[in-house]
Design a protein around this motif. Structure first.
Motif, mmCIF file in Angstrom:
data_model
loop_
_atom_site.group_PDB
_atom_site.id
_atom_site.type_symbol
_atom_site.label_atom_id
_atom_site.label_comp_id
_atom_site.label_asym_id
_atom_site.label_seq_id
_atom_site.Cartn_x
_atom_site.Cartn_y
_atom_site.Cartn_z
ATOM 1 N N GLU A 160 63.882 128.350 56.187
ATOM 2 C CA GLU A 160 62.769 128.422 55.229
ATOM 3 C C GLU A 160 62.937 127.432 54.079
ATOM 4 O O GLU A 160 61.957 126.903 53.558
ATOM 5 N N PHE A 161 64.191 127.164 53.710
ATOM 6 C CA PHE A 161 64.403 126.199 52.624
ATOM 7 C C PHE A 161 63.931 124.807 53.020
ATOM 8 O O PHE A 161 63.578 123.998 52.149
ATOM 9 N N LYS A 162 63.912 124.512 54.299
ATOM 10 C CA LYS A 162 63.412 123.214 54.746
ATOM 11 C C LYS A 162 61.953 123.022 54.338
ATOM 12 O O LYS A 162 61.501 121.903 54.077
ATOM 13 N N GLN A 163 61.183 124.109 54.279
ATOM 14 C CA GLN A 163 59.792 124.033 53.817
ATOM 15 C C GLN A 163 59.737 123.662 52.334
ATOM 16 O O GLN A 163 58.854 122.928 51.900
ATOM 17 N N VAL A 164 60.679 124.196 51.557
ATOM 18 C CA VAL A 164 60.769 123.856 50.129
ATOM 19 C C VAL A 164 61.124 122.381 49.962
ATOM 20 O O VAL A 164 60.535 121.674 49.134
ATOM 21 N N GLN A 165 62.072 121.912 50.746
ATOM 22 C CA GLN A 165 62.442 120.491 50.714
ATOM 23 C C GLN A 165 61.234 119.607 50.967
ATOM 24 O O GLN A 165 61.013 118.611 50.269
ATOM 25 N N SER A 166 60.440 119.969 51.956
ATOM 26 C CA SER A 166 59.257 119.177 52.309
ATOM 27 C C SER A 166 58.208 119.226 51.200
ATOM 28 O O SER A 166 57.628 118.201 50.847
ATOM 29 N N ALA A 167 57.977 120.405 50.634
ATOM 30 C CA ALA A 167 56.944 120.570 49.607
ATOM 31 C C ALA A 167 57.249 119.766 48.354
ATOM 32 O O ALA A 167 56.345 119.234 47.696
ATOM 33 N N LEU A 168 58.537 119.663 48.000
ATOM 34 C CA LEU A 168 58.932 118.957 46.780
ATOM 35 C C LEU A 168 59.523 117.576 47.063
ATOM 36 O O LEU A 168 59.964 116.900 46.136
ATOM 37 N N ASP A 169 59.528 117.192 48.339
ATOM 38 C CA ASP A 169 60.036 115.872 48.749
ATOM 39 C C ASP A 169 61.472 115.664 48.262
ATOM 40 O O ASP A 169 61.790 114.675 47.600
ATOM 41 N N LEU A 170 62.346 116.609 48.594
ATOM 42 C CA LEU A 170 63.741 116.558 48.163
ATOM 43 C C LEU A 170 64.586 115.794 49.172
ATOM 44 O O LEU A 170 64.482 116.027 50.374
ATOM 45 N N HIS A 171 65.419 114.899 48.655
ATOM 46 C CA HIS A 171 66.287 114.090 49.516
ATOM 47 C C HIS A 171 67.670 113.951 48.885
ATOM 48 O O HIS A 171 67.859 114.160 47.690
ATOM 49 N N ASP A 172 68.642 113.590 49.713
ATOM 50 C CA ASP A 172 69.993 113.235 49.252
ATOM 51 C C ASP A 172 70.633 114.346 48.425
ATOM 52 O O ASP A 172 71.106 114.125 47.308
ATOM 53 N N GLY A 173 70.673 115.534 48.992
ATOM 54 C CA GLY A 173 71.333 116.643 48.308
ATOM 55 C C GLY A 173 72.846 116.508 48.348
ATOM 56 O O GLY A 173 73.415 115.919 49.273
ATOM 57 N N ASP A 187 89.449 141.638 23.702
ATOM 58 C CA ASP A 187 89.789 141.141 25.035
ATOM 59 C C ASP A 187 88.717 141.612 26.016
ATOM 60 O O ASP A 187 87.871 142.455 25.690
ATOM 61 N N VAL A 188 88.748 141.053 27.207
ATOM 62 C CA VAL A 188 87.789 141.414 28.260
ATOM 63 C C VAL A 188 88.543 141.557 29.576
ATOM 64 O O VAL A 188 89.663 141.075 29.716
ATOM 65 N N GLU A 189 87.904 142.252 30.519
ATOM 66 C CA GLU A 189 88.522 142.472 31.819
ATOM 67 C C GLU A 189 87.669 141.852 32.922
ATOM 68 O O GLU A 189 86.461 141.667 32.754
ATOM 69 N N LYS A 190 88.321 141.553 34.037
ATOM 70 C CA LYS A 190 87.604 140.999 35.185
ATOM 71 C C LYS A 190 86.630 142.031 35.738
ATOM 72 O O LYS A 190 86.956 143.223 35.814
ATOM 73 N N GLU A 191 85.442 141.547 36.134
ATOM 74 C CA GLU A 191 84.476 142.418 36.788
ATOM 75 C C GLU A 191 84.040 141.775 38.098
ATOM 76 O O GLU A 191 84.812 141.664 39.020
ATOM 77 N N LEU A 192 82.816 141.294 38.157
ATOM 78 C CA LEU A 192 82.337 140.690 39.402
ATOM 79 C C LEU A 192 82.929 139.303 39.620
ATOM 80 O O LEU A 192 83.178 138.562 38.665
ATOM 81 N N ARG A 193 83.086 138.966 40.902
ATOM 82 C CA ARG A 193 83.460 137.600 41.291
ATOM 83 C C ARG A 193 82.405 137.109 42.274
ATOM 84 O O ARG A 193 82.090 137.810 43.244
ATOM 85 N N LEU A 194 81.854 135.939 42.009
ATOM 86 C CA LEU A 194 80.798 135.380 42.861
ATOM 87 C C LEU A 194 81.269 134.058 43.465
ATOM 88 O O LEU A 194 81.690 133.156 42.738
ATOM 89 N N LYS A 195 81.187 133.971 44.780
ATOM 90 C CA LYS A 195 81.497 132.719 45.475
ATOM 91 C C LYS A 195 80.190 132.151 46.021
ATOM 92 O O LYS A 195 79.487 132.825 46.775
ATOM 93 N N THR A 196 79.893 130.912 45.630
ATOM 94 C CA THR A 196 78.594 130.311 45.959
ATOM 95 C C THR A 196 78.762 129.001 46.711
ATOM 96 O O THR A 196 79.540 128.134 46.299
ATOM 97 N N LYS A 197 78.010 128.877 47.805
ATOM 98 C CA LYS A 197 77.862 127.592 48.491
ATOM 99 C C LYS A 197 76.524 127.016 48.048
ATOM 100 O O LYS A 197 75.492 127.680 48.187
ATOM 101 N N ARG A 198 76.537 125.816 47.523
ATOM 102 C CA ARG A 198 75.359 125.254 46.849
ATOM 103 C C ARG A 198 75.017 123.860 47.348
ATOM 104 O O ARG A 198 75.907 123.020 47.543
ATOM 105 N N VAL A 199 73.708 123.626 47.528
ATOM 106 C CA VAL A 199 73.191 122.276 47.766
ATOM 107 C C VAL A 199 72.322 121.926 46.565
ATOM 108 O O VAL A 199 71.440 122.712 46.171
ATOM 109 N N LYS A 200 72.564 120.761 45.983
ATOM 110 C CA LYS A 200 71.903 120.373 44.739
ATOM 111 C C LYS A 200 71.090 119.093 44.918
ATOM 112 O O LYS A 200 71.536 118.152 45.569
ATOM 113 N N TYR A 201 69.893 119.097 44.324
ATOM 114 C CA TYR A 201 69.008 117.926 44.371
ATOM 115 C C TYR A 201 68.559 117.570 42.958
ATOM 116 O O TYR A 201 68.244 118.449 42.152
ATOM 117 N N LEU A 202 68.521 116.286 42.651
ATOM 118 C CA LEU A 202 67.962 115.784 41.393
ATOM 119 C C LEU A 202 66.669 115.050 41.701
ATOM 120 O O LEU A 202 66.606 114.240 42.631
#
Length: 354
Positions: A163-176, A249-264
Protein backbone atom coordinates in the motif's frame (compact mmCIF):
# COMPACT_ATOMS: atom_id res chain seq x y z
CA UNK A 1 37.61 51.07 1.32
CA UNK A 2 35.88 49.31 -1.60
CA UNK A 3 39.23 49.10 -3.40
CA UNK A 4 40.73 47.50 -0.30
CA UNK A 5 37.98 44.86 -0.17
CA UNK A 6 38.35 44.27 -3.91
CA UNK A 7 42.07 43.70 -3.43
CA UNK A 8 41.51 41.33 -0.52
CA UNK A 9 38.94 39.36 -2.49
CA UNK A 10 41.81 38.11 -4.65
CA UNK A 11 43.84 36.88 -1.68
CA UNK A 12 45.18 33.31 -1.64
CA UNK A 13 43.79 32.93 1.88
CA UNK A 14 40.19 31.64 1.63
CA UNK A 15 39.21 33.28 4.93
CA UNK A 16 40.43 36.70 3.79
CA UNK A 17 38.59 36.27 0.48
CA UNK A 18 35.44 35.26 2.30
CA UNK A 19 35.31 38.16 4.74
CA UNK A 20 36.32 40.68 2.11
CA UNK A 21 33.24 39.60 0.16
CA UNK A 22 30.99 39.75 3.23
CA UNK A 23 32.20 43.21 4.22
CA UNK A 24 31.98 44.62 0.71
CA UNK A 25 28.33 43.55 0.39
CA UNK A 26 27.51 44.25 4.06
CA UNK A 27 25.71 40.92 4.27
CA UNK A 28 26.12 37.38 5.55
CA UNK A 29 25.63 34.12 3.70
CA UNK A 30 24.08 30.71 4.30
CA UNK A 31 27.23 29.44 6.04
CA UNK A 32 26.29 31.41 9.16
CA UNK A 33 24.09 29.41 11.52
CA UNK A 34 22.13 31.17 14.27
CA UNK A 35 20.29 30.34 17.46
CA UNK A 36 18.04 33.18 18.62
CA UNK A 37 16.54 33.10 22.13
CA UNK A 38 14.22 35.60 23.85
CA UNK A 39 15.10 34.72 27.45
CA UNK A 40 18.50 35.18 29.08
CA UNK A 41 18.33 32.14 31.37
CA UNK A 42 17.28 29.86 28.49
CA UNK A 43 20.04 31.40 26.35
CA UNK A 44 22.68 30.66 29.02
CA UNK A 45 21.42 27.08 29.25
CA UNK A 46 21.45 26.77 25.43
CA UNK A 47 25.05 28.00 25.18
CA UNK A 48 26.17 25.57 27.89
CA UNK A 49 24.39 22.73 26.10
CA UNK A 50 26.11 23.55 22.80
CA UNK A 51 29.56 23.88 24.37
CA UNK A 52 29.13 20.66 26.39
CA UNK A 53 27.94 18.76 23.31
CA UNK A 54 30.83 20.06 21.18
CA UNK A 55 33.78 20.79 23.51
CA UNK A 56 36.03 21.40 20.47
CA UNK A 57 34.30 24.76 19.97
CA UNK A 58 36.18 26.17 22.97
CA UNK A 59 39.34 26.09 20.83
CA UNK A 60 37.74 28.06 17.98
CA UNK A 61 36.32 31.21 19.56
CA UNK A 62 37.00 33.14 16.32
CA UNK A 63 34.40 30.99 14.57
CA UNK A 64 31.40 31.90 16.73
CA UNK A 65 30.03 34.91 18.54
CA UNK A 66 27.41 35.75 21.15
CA UNK A 67 25.44 38.95 21.44
CA UNK A 68 22.46 40.35 23.34
CA UNK A 69 20.27 43.34 22.64
CA UNK A 70 17.06 44.89 23.96
CA UNK A 71 14.81 45.72 21.02
CA UNK A 72 12.44 48.57 21.85
CA UNK A 73 10.33 49.50 18.84
CA UNK A 74 8.00 51.61 20.97
CA UNK A 75 9.79 54.39 22.83
CA UNK A 76 9.75 58.17 23.25
CA UNK A 77 10.96 58.71 19.69
CA UNK A 78 8.88 55.97 18.07
CA UNK A 79 5.34 56.37 19.33
CA UNK A 80 2.50 54.31 17.94
CA UNK A 81 -1.07 55.66 17.82
CA UNK A 82 -4.31 53.82 17.13
CA UNK A 83 -7.96 54.79 16.86
CA UNK A 84 -10.02 53.40 19.73
CA UNK A 85 -13.62 54.32 20.53
CA UNK A 86 -13.35 57.31 18.27
CA UNK A 87 -10.24 58.61 20.04
CA UNK A 88 -6.61 58.67 18.91
CA UNK A 89 -4.62 57.09 21.72
CA UNK A 90 -1.10 55.79 22.30
CA UNK A 91 -0.71 52.05 21.86
CA UNK A 92 0.83 51.64 25.32
CA UNK A 93 -2.39 52.93 26.85
CA UNK A 94 -4.63 50.56 24.89
CA UNK A 95 -2.98 47.16 24.82
CA UNK A 96 -0.48 45.86 27.34
CA UNK A 97 0.02 42.70 25.25
CA UNK A 98 0.86 44.55 22.02
CA UNK A 99 3.01 47.03 23.89
CA UNK A 100 4.96 44.22 25.57
CA UNK A 101 5.52 42.51 22.22
CA UNK A 102 7.22 45.65 20.93
CA UNK A 103 9.85 45.39 23.64
CA UNK A 104 11.94 42.25 23.32
CA UNK A 105 15.28 41.03 24.59
CA UNK A 106 17.18 39.03 21.99
CA UNK A 107 20.16 36.77 22.61
CA UNK A 108 22.10 35.39 19.69
CA UNK A 109 24.56 32.53 19.25
CA UNK A 110 26.03 32.36 15.74
CA UNK A 111 28.64 30.15 14.09
CA UNK A 112 30.50 30.64 10.82
CA UNK A 113 30.42 27.07 9.50
CA UNK A 114 32.81 27.79 6.62
CA UNK A 115 35.51 29.19 8.91
CA UNK A 116 35.02 26.43 11.47
CA UNK A 117 35.40 23.68 8.85
CA UNK A 118 38.52 25.38 7.46
CA UNK A 119 40.05 25.75 10.95
CA UNK A 120 39.30 22.15 11.93
CA UNK A 121 40.94 20.79 8.77
CA UNK A 122 43.91 23.13 9.22
CA UNK A 123 44.43 21.66 12.70
CA UNK A 124 44.54 18.11 11.37
CA UNK A 125 40.99 16.89 12.02
CA UNK A 126 39.95 14.08 9.70
CA UNK A 127 37.01 14.51 7.31
CA UNK A 128 34.98 12.13 9.48
CA UNK A 129 35.71 14.20 12.59
CA UNK A 130 34.87 17.47 10.81
CA UNK A 131 31.64 16.01 9.43
CA UNK A 132 30.60 14.75 12.89
CA UNK A 133 31.21 18.13 14.53
CA UNK A 134 29.34 20.07 11.84
CA UNK A 135 26.43 17.60 11.90
CA UNK A 136 26.07 18.03 15.67
CA UNK A 137 26.27 21.80 15.36
CA UNK A 138 23.67 22.02 12.60
CA UNK A 139 21.27 19.95 14.69
CA UNK A 140 21.84 22.00 17.84
CA UNK A 141 21.18 25.23 15.93
CA UNK A 142 18.21 23.97 13.93
CA UNK A 143 14.61 25.06 14.72
CA UNK A 144 13.23 23.27 17.78
CA UNK A 145 9.55 23.34 16.89
CA UNK A 146 8.73 20.16 14.98
CA UNK A 147 5.85 20.57 12.50
CA UNK A 148 4.43 17.40 11.03
CA UNK A 149 1.46 15.23 10.07
CA UNK A 150 1.20 11.59 11.16
CA UNK A 151 -0.78 8.67 9.77
CA UNK A 152 -1.21 5.08 10.88
CA UNK A 153 -2.20 2.10 8.74
CA UNK A 154 -5.69 1.28 10.02
CA UNK A 155 -8.07 -1.71 9.93
CA UNK A 156 -8.60 -1.26 6.19
CA UNK A 157 -4.93 -1.97 5.59
CA UNK A 158 -4.15 -5.45 4.28
CA UNK A 159 -0.50 -5.11 3.24
CA UNK A 160 1.26 -1.88 4.35
CA UNK A 161 4.36 -2.58 2.27
CA UNK A 162 2.36 -2.84 -0.96
CA UNK A 163 0.00 0.00 0.00
CA UNK A 164 2.89 2.37 0.63
CA UNK A 165 3.79 2.04 -3.04
CA UNK A 166 0.56 3.94 -3.78
CA UNK A 167 1.76 6.75 -1.48
CA UNK A 168 5.11 6.82 -3.29
CA UNK A 169 3.31 7.18 -6.62
CA UNK A 170 0.89 9.87 -5.38
CA UNK A 171 3.70 12.07 -4.04
CA UNK A 172 6.30 11.09 -6.66
CA UNK A 173 8.80 9.89 -4.04
CA UNK A 174 12.20 8.64 -5.19
CA UNK A 175 15.63 7.73 -3.81
CA UNK A 176 14.63 6.78 -0.29
CA UNK A 177 17.28 6.05 2.34
CA UNK A 178 17.01 3.21 4.87
CA UNK A 179 17.91 3.24 8.56
CA UNK A 180 17.03 1.52 11.82
CA UNK A 181 16.30 3.32 15.10
CA UNK A 182 16.50 1.82 18.59
CA UNK A 183 14.74 4.15 21.02
CA UNK A 184 14.44 3.76 24.78
CA UNK A 185 11.75 5.87 26.49
CA UNK A 186 11.91 6.97 30.12
CA UNK A 187 9.50 8.24 32.78
CA UNK A 188 8.91 8.22 36.53
CA UNK A 189 5.50 7.32 37.98
CA UNK A 190 3.85 8.48 34.74
CA UNK A 191 4.71 12.12 35.44
CA UNK A 192 6.05 12.86 31.95
CA UNK A 193 3.31 10.83 30.28
CA UNK A 194 0.62 12.87 32.08
CA UNK A 195 2.05 16.00 30.40
CA UNK A 196 2.40 14.23 27.01
CA UNK A 197 6.18 14.71 27.30
CA UNK A 198 8.52 12.12 25.79
CA UNK A 199 12.06 11.57 27.07
CA UNK A 200 13.91 9.36 24.60
CA UNK A 201 17.41 7.99 24.30
CA UNK A 202 18.32 6.96 20.77
CA UNK A 203 21.06 4.39 20.36
CA UNK A 204 23.67 5.89 18.04
CA UNK A 205 27.30 6.98 18.11
CA UNK A 206 26.33 9.91 20.36
CA UNK A 207 23.65 8.15 22.51
CA UNK A 208 21.58 11.30 22.17
CA UNK A 209 18.75 12.25 24.57
CA UNK A 210 15.64 14.07 23.31
CA UNK A 211 12.70 15.78 25.02
CA UNK A 212 9.49 16.43 23.07
CA UNK A 213 6.39 18.30 24.24
CA UNK A 214 3.26 19.29 22.27
CA UNK A 215 2.82 22.99 21.47
CA UNK A 216 -0.67 24.44 21.78
CA UNK A 217 -1.76 25.48 18.32
CA UNK A 218 -5.11 26.13 16.62
CA UNK A 219 -4.05 24.61 13.28
CA UNK A 220 -4.38 20.94 12.35
CA UNK A 221 -0.58 20.62 12.09
CA UNK A 222 1.02 18.66 14.92
CA UNK A 223 3.65 20.89 16.56
CA UNK A 224 6.09 19.79 19.23
CA UNK A 225 8.90 21.52 21.06
CA UNK A 226 12.00 19.37 20.60
CA UNK A 227 15.18 19.64 22.68
CA UNK A 228 18.31 17.50 22.26
CA UNK A 229 20.87 16.80 24.99
CA UNK A 230 24.14 14.94 25.29
CA UNK A 231 23.28 13.38 28.67
CA UNK A 232 20.33 12.38 30.86
CA UNK A 233 21.51 14.84 33.52
CA UNK A 234 21.25 17.76 31.05
CA UNK A 235 17.74 16.69 30.06
CA UNK A 236 16.59 16.45 33.69
CA UNK A 237 18.13 19.85 34.46
CA UNK A 238 16.20 21.37 31.58
CA UNK A 239 12.97 19.75 32.80
CA UNK A 240 13.50 21.24 36.25
CA UNK A 241 14.71 24.70 35.23
CA UNK A 242 12.67 25.43 32.10
CA UNK A 243 9.56 23.24 32.13
CA UNK A 244 9.09 23.17 35.90
CA UNK A 245 9.00 19.38 36.19
CA UNK A 246 11.15 18.30 39.12
CA UNK A 247 12.47 14.79 38.58
CA UNK A 248 15.65 13.52 40.24
CA UNK A 249 15.77 10.45 38.02
CA UNK A 250 13.76 8.40 35.53
CA UNK A 251 13.34 4.71 34.76
CA UNK A 252 13.24 2.75 31.52
CA UNK A 253 9.79 2.10 30.12
CA UNK A 254 8.97 1.35 26.49
CA UNK A 255 11.59 0.42 23.92
CA UNK A 256 10.77 0.93 20.24
CA UNK A 257 12.74 -0.59 17.37
CA UNK A 258 11.94 1.00 14.01
CA UNK A 259 12.84 0.12 10.44
CA UNK A 260 12.51 3.33 8.44
CA UNK A 261 12.60 4.48 4.82
CA UNK A 262 13.07 8.23 4.45
CA UNK A 263 12.38 10.56 1.51
CA UNK A 264 13.18 14.26 1.07
CA UNK A 265 11.12 16.31 -1.39
CA UNK A 266 9.93 19.86 -2.08
CA UNK A 267 6.32 21.07 -2.11
CA UNK A 268 4.85 24.60 -2.20
CA UNK A 269 8.05 26.34 -1.13
CA UNK A 270 8.90 23.90 1.65
CA UNK A 271 11.31 20.99 2.07
CA UNK A 272 9.68 17.95 3.66
CA UNK A 273 10.84 14.64 5.06
CA UNK A 274 8.41 11.73 4.70
CA UNK A 275 9.18 8.49 6.52
CA UNK A 276 7.54 5.06 6.33
CA UNK A 277 8.06 3.18 9.62
CA UNK A 278 7.61 -0.36 10.84
CA UNK A 279 7.87 -0.22 14.64
CA UNK A 280 8.04 -3.06 17.17
CA UNK A 281 7.32 -2.29 20.84
CA UNK A 282 9.11 -3.96 23.77
CA UNK A 283 7.93 -3.64 27.37
CA UNK A 284 9.22 -5.61 30.36
CA UNK A 285 10.96 -8.02 28.01
CA UNK A 286 7.82 -8.73 25.98
CA UNK A 287 7.67 -8.12 22.23
CA UNK A 288 4.41 -6.73 20.89
CA UNK A 289 2.85 -6.58 17.45
CA UNK A 290 4.48 -4.24 14.94
CA UNK A 291 2.57 -1.22 13.68
CA UNK A 292 3.12 0.77 10.50
CA UNK A 293 2.90 4.54 10.16
CA UNK A 294 3.85 7.52 8.00
CA UNK A 295 5.23 10.83 9.28
CA UNK A 296 5.66 13.93 7.13
CA UNK A 297 7.74 16.71 8.72
CA UNK A 298 8.59 20.22 7.54
CA UNK A 299 12.40 20.54 7.44
CA UNK A 300 12.63 24.09 6.09
CA UNK A 301 10.59 26.75 4.31
CA UNK A 302 6.81 27.11 4.06
CA UNK A 303 4.60 24.69 6.02
CA UNK A 304 1.55 25.15 3.73
CA UNK A 305 2.64 22.11 1.70
CA UNK A 306 1.60 19.92 4.65
CA UNK A 307 -2.06 20.67 3.85
CA UNK A 308 -1.59 19.59 0.22
CA UNK A 309 0.21 16.41 1.30
CA UNK A 310 -2.50 15.76 3.89
CA UNK A 311 -5.21 15.95 1.23
CA UNK A 312 -3.35 13.39 -0.86
CA UNK A 313 -2.80 10.95 2.02
CA UNK A 314 -6.29 11.20 3.49
CA UNK A 315 -7.64 9.94 0.17
CA UNK A 316 -6.26 6.48 1.02
CA UNK A 317 -8.76 4.42 3.00
CA UNK A 318 -5.98 2.41 4.61
CA UNK A 319 -4.55 5.50 6.39
CA UNK A 320 -5.91 7.35 9.45
CA UNK A 321 -4.48 10.70 10.52
CA UNK A 322 -3.34 10.77 14.15
CA UNK A 323 -2.35 13.59 16.48
CA UNK A 324 -0.50 11.59 19.11
CA UNK A 325 3.14 10.60 19.45
CA UNK A 326 4.66 7.29 18.40
CA UNK A 327 5.18 6.47 22.07
CA UNK A 328 1.46 6.99 22.76
CA UNK A 329 0.58 4.73 19.84
CA UNK A 330 2.95 2.10 21.27
CA UNK A 331 1.30 2.43 24.69
CA UNK A 332 -2.01 1.63 22.99
CA UNK A 333 -0.44 -1.54 21.59
CA UNK A 334 0.78 -2.59 25.05
CA UNK A 335 -2.51 -1.72 26.78
CA UNK A 336 -4.37 -4.05 24.40
CA UNK A 337 -1.77 -6.76 25.16
CA UNK A 338 -1.59 -7.39 21.39
CA UNK A 339 0.39 -10.62 20.93
CA UNK A 340 2.97 -11.06 18.20
CA UNK A 341 1.07 -12.47 15.24
CA UNK A 342 -2.19 -10.76 16.24
CA UNK A 343 -3.67 -7.66 14.64
CA UNK A 344 -3.60 -4.15 16.08
CA UNK A 345 -7.01 -2.50 16.01
CA UNK A 346 -6.75 1.22 15.40
CA UNK A 347 -9.87 3.14 14.36
CA UNK A 348 -10.46 6.72 13.27
CA UNK A 349 -12.11 7.44 16.65
CA UNK A 350 -8.83 6.69 18.42
CA UNK A 351 -6.79 8.82 16.02
CA UNK A 352 -7.84 12.11 17.61
CA UNK A 353 -7.23 11.10 21.20
CA UNK A 354 -5.63 14.44 22.05
Amino acid sequence: MKNFFRKCSKSNNPLIRRYAGLLSTKSIDSDFFFKEVDNESIFDFTVRKIMNAIPELANYEDCFFLDSVLIDIYNKKNKVYISKAGLIRELSECSKILNANLRKEKHLFAVDIFTLEYSLRRDGKTEKEVSSIIKKLRKLLSPEIEQEKKYIFNDNSKNPLEEFKQVQSALDLHDGSYKENDDQYYDHLGILNSEHINLRQRSSEDMEWTLKRPVKDSSSISKRDEKDFSSKEDALEFLRCEWGIKLDDVEKELRLKTKRVKYLFECFGGVFELVFDKTVTYCDGTEYLAFYMIECELKSGNSSGLYFINKKLKAFEFLSEVNISKREIAEGVVSKMTPVGGRLKFTSNQSNKH
